[in-house]
Design a protein around this motif. Structure first.
Motif, PDB file in Angstrom:
ATOM      1  N   ARG A  33       1.055  -1.428  -0.229  1.00 22.06           N
ATOM      2  CA  ARG A  33       0.093   0.242  -0.272  1.00 22.06           C
ATOM      3  C   ARG A  33       0.862   1.264  -0.367  1.00 22.06           C
ATOM      4  O   ARG A  33       0.311   2.202  -0.577  1.00 22.06           O
ATOM      5  N   ALA A  36       2.611   1.849  -3.317  1.00 21.48           N
ATOM      6  CA  ALA A  36       1.337   1.860  -4.540  1.00 21.48           C
ATOM      7  C   ALA A  36       0.839   3.644  -4.353  1.00 21.48           C
ATOM      8  O   ALA A  36       0.922   4.436  -5.169  1.00 21.48           O
ATOM      9  N   TYR A  50      -3.914  -1.585  -4.362  1.00 22.95           N
ATOM     10  CA  TYR A  50      -2.752  -2.410  -4.348  1.00 22.95           C
ATOM     11  C   TYR A  50      -2.603  -4.038  -3.449  1.00 22.95           C
ATOM     12  O   TYR A  50      -3.475  -4.202  -3.943  1.00 22.95           O
TER      13      TYR A  50
END
Length: 182
Positions: A33, A36, A50
């Motif tokens: 996460r 991304a 993600y």
């Protein structure tokens, strides 16, 4: 230890150009996460998915297509290959994985994402040309047909006009679809 993918230098410009062309980019990535969201923010992508497995990317593509949205998937890895083949248009780079190059509809041979914008412009220009040529053919040939049926045109004149229309549309189709310098 922290690892990070390096972005191609032209990515942010390409994202802007794609958005200006009327498409909305979405980041589908297997990355964590934080990575991304950092990349998405850096290049100006507002929607980011993600920790995607290949089946997650396929699900997103299927849902988008079911909603009536055309999907162009850009990827270069083996894990992108199912999504590349499922999308309306799959795009990869020449240095992508062999499988990605095999299943993609378009392989950008110059190695730059900037070619994506050129391909988009080329495709749209070609479709405009096709629509114009189709309409010109239908309108002119219908007019010649009605002129013949109404007795306003002799059969030989109608045949010559029809052939001239075909020649004109063919010559129009052979013009470059992109302006000079693109």
């Amino acid at each position: 230890i922290a690892l990070s993918d390096t972005l191609r230098p032209d990515v942010a410009d390409v994202i802007t150009a794609v958005r200006e062309a009327g498409a909305e980019p979405v980041l589908l990535t297997g990355d964590h996460r934080n990575a991304a969201e950092t990349i998405a923010a850096e290049v100006g992508i507002s929607e980011c998915k993600y920790e995607c497995l290949p089946e997650d990317k396929l699900k997103w593509i299927d849902e988008s297509q079911a909603a009536g949205l055309p999907v162009c998937m850009i990827g270069d890895g083996i894990n992108d290959s199912p999504a590349l083949s499922s999308a309306d248009v799959g795009v990869t780079l020449r240095d992508g994985a062999d499988l990605a190059r095999e299943v993609a509809d378009v392989v950008l041979m110059g190695g730059s994402l900037r070619e994506l914008v050129t391909a988009l412009e080329l495709g749209r220009g070609t479709m405009r040309r096709i629509h114009f040529n189709f309409m010109a053919t239908m309108v002119l040939n219908s007019a010649f047909l009605f002129g013949g049926l109404a007795g306003l045109l002799q059969p030989g004149v109608s045949a010559v006009l029809h052939n001239l229309t075909t020649l004109g549309v063919s010559l129009n189709a052979m013009r470059p679809a992109l302006p000079r310098g693109k």
